[in-house]
Write a protein that holds these residues in place. Sequence first.
Motif, short mmCIF file in Angstrom:
data_model
loop_
_atom_site.label_atom_id
_atom_site.label_comp_id
_atom_site.label_asym_id
_atom_site.label_seq_id
_atom_site.Cartn_x
_atom_site.Cartn_y
_atom_site.Cartn_z
N SER A 1 2.77 6.37 -6.91
CA SER A 1 1.79 6.88 -7.78
C SER A 1 1.90 8.46 -7.90
O SER A 1 1.26 9.27 -8.57
CB SER A 1 0.49 6.49 -7.18
OG SER A 1 0.42 5.21 -7.32
N ALA A 2 2.88 9.07 -7.18
CA ALA A 2 3.05 10.48 -6.99
C ALA A 2 3.53 10.95 -8.33
O ALA A 2 3.44 12.29 -8.93
CB ALA A 2 3.92 11.01 -5.83
N ARG B 1 1.44 4.12 -3.05
CA ARG B 1 0.89 5.36 -3.02
C ARG B 1 2.02 6.29 -3.23
O ARG B 1 1.86 7.38 -3.90
CB ARG B 1 0.45 5.66 -1.28
CG ARG B 1 -0.69 5.07 -1.08
CD ARG B 1 -1.08 5.08 0.60
NE ARG B 1 -2.28 4.86 0.81
CZ ARG B 1 -2.38 4.55 2.20
NH1 ARG B 1 -1.74 4.79 3.23
NH2 ARG B 1 -3.73 4.34 2.32
N SER B 2 3.51 5.88 -2.91
CA SER B 2 4.49 6.72 -3.09
C SER B 2 4.76 6.75 -4.74
O SER B 2 5.22 7.61 -5.19
CB SER B 2 5.67 6.23 -2.48
OG SER B 2 6.86 6.80 -2.75
N VAL C 1 0.88 -1.26 0.01
CA VAL C 1 0.14 -0.05 -0.07
C VAL C 1 0.86 1.15 -0.17
O VAL C 1 0.47 2.05 -0.85
CB VAL C 1 -0.94 -0.23 1.18
CG1 VAL C 1 -1.64 1.42 1.46
CG2 VAL C 1 -2.02 -1.17 1.15
N GLU C 2 1.83 1.36 1.01
CA GLU C 2 2.65 2.63 0.87
C GLU C 2 3.51 2.67 -0.13
O GLU C 2 3.92 3.84 -0.79
CB GLU C 2 3.47 2.57 2.44
CG GLU C 2 2.51 2.85 3.49
CD GLU C 2 1.86 4.02 3.69
OE1 GLU C 2 2.54 5.08 3.12
OE2 GLU C 2 0.70 3.92 3.72
N LEU D 1 -6.01 -0.03 -2.64
CA LEU D 1 -5.26 0.99 -3.52
C LEU D 1 -6.36 1.44 -4.59
O LEU D 1 -6.44 2.43 -5.10
CB LEU D 1 -4.11 0.56 -3.97
CG LEU D 1 -2.93 0.36 -2.95
CD1 LEU D 1 -1.90 -0.62 -3.52
CD2 LEU D 1 -2.42 1.78 -2.87
N HIS E 1 -5.98 4.61 -7.26
CA HIS E 1 -4.66 4.56 -7.76
C HIS E 1 -4.85 3.30 -8.92
O HIS E 1 -5.48 2.37 -9.15
CB HIS E 1 -3.81 3.79 -6.75
CG HIS E 1 -3.55 4.80 -5.55
ND1 HIS E 1 -2.52 5.89 -5.75
CD2 HIS E 1 -3.74 4.74 -4.56
CE1 HIS E 1 -2.49 6.53 -4.61
NE2 HIS E 1 -3.29 5.98 -3.80
N GLU F 1 -8.83 3.72 -3.65
CA GLU F 1 -8.29 4.92 -3.55
C GLU F 1 -8.07 5.49 -4.68
O GLU F 1 -7.50 6.60 -4.85
CB GLU F 1 -7.01 5.12 -2.55
CG GLU F 1 -7.32 4.57 -1.07
CD GLU F 1 -5.99 4.56 -0.53
OE1 GLU F 1 -5.00 4.55 -1.02
OE2 GLU F 1 -5.87 3.82 0.80
#
Length: 250
Positions: free
Chosen positions: A104-105, A101-102, A97-98, A130, A135, A133
């Motif tokens: 995807s920036a 998320r990173s 997950v983390e 994800l 992503h 959210e």
Amino acid sequence: MTISWQELGDLAWPDIHSRPMVMVPVGSTEQHGPHLPLDTDTVIATAVTIAVADAVSLRTNGQVLVAPAISYGSSGEHESFAGTASIGFEALRFLVVELVRSLSAWCGRVVLVNAHGGNVAAVSAAVRQLRAECHDVAWLPCVTEGGDLHAGRVETSLMLHLSPDTVRLERAVAGDIRPLADILPELKAHGVRAVSPSGVLGDPAGASVGEGQRSLELMVEDAFRRLTHGVADDHGMLAVDRRGTVRVPA
């Protein structure tokens, strides 16, 4: 100009194009019988990821990046064997997950390429969260039709092809060869050692470099088909039907 795949770790930040696809191999560090190395799943996941990334980049003429592998997985069923290093379901789920998320920036799509069955629950749970959210992420397995379960003929052949110096073929022994459905209750309750003291689920006999090369080709073909034609199912896994056409999720 055709742009081939690149290893993310080799680049400096200005080398990264706008919103490239990132593929992440997902393996494990766990026992694979007395004859195969602990990083077998990671080696296989990385090989499949690189081959698919190369094929996709050539087809799309776009930048495809291969991230460093996640080499620790959910391997609690192997914990009674020395060398196994498992981070378990929750830690792997949180890591994925983390990480996504990173990524995807700055990247476009993220595709996780998983080669360890014990990771499926954690990877699926992470990808479902994800995707909720918003992503752009999915995962796919490293699979071939048939074959044994763990450290048998298929994986031994793959490692003879991919990393022959790490295979101790003289130590290879047959393990429990029953189907997964027959051993699953005991395996879940007591781990792999309860059904196979050697840690092998299958029989490495007959393994060969040629068979390993063909198995890898089939894994890559399947993964490429999923990535280019598949639709993510309810678990976030890219899926196609047997004819290679899109299988609409239930």
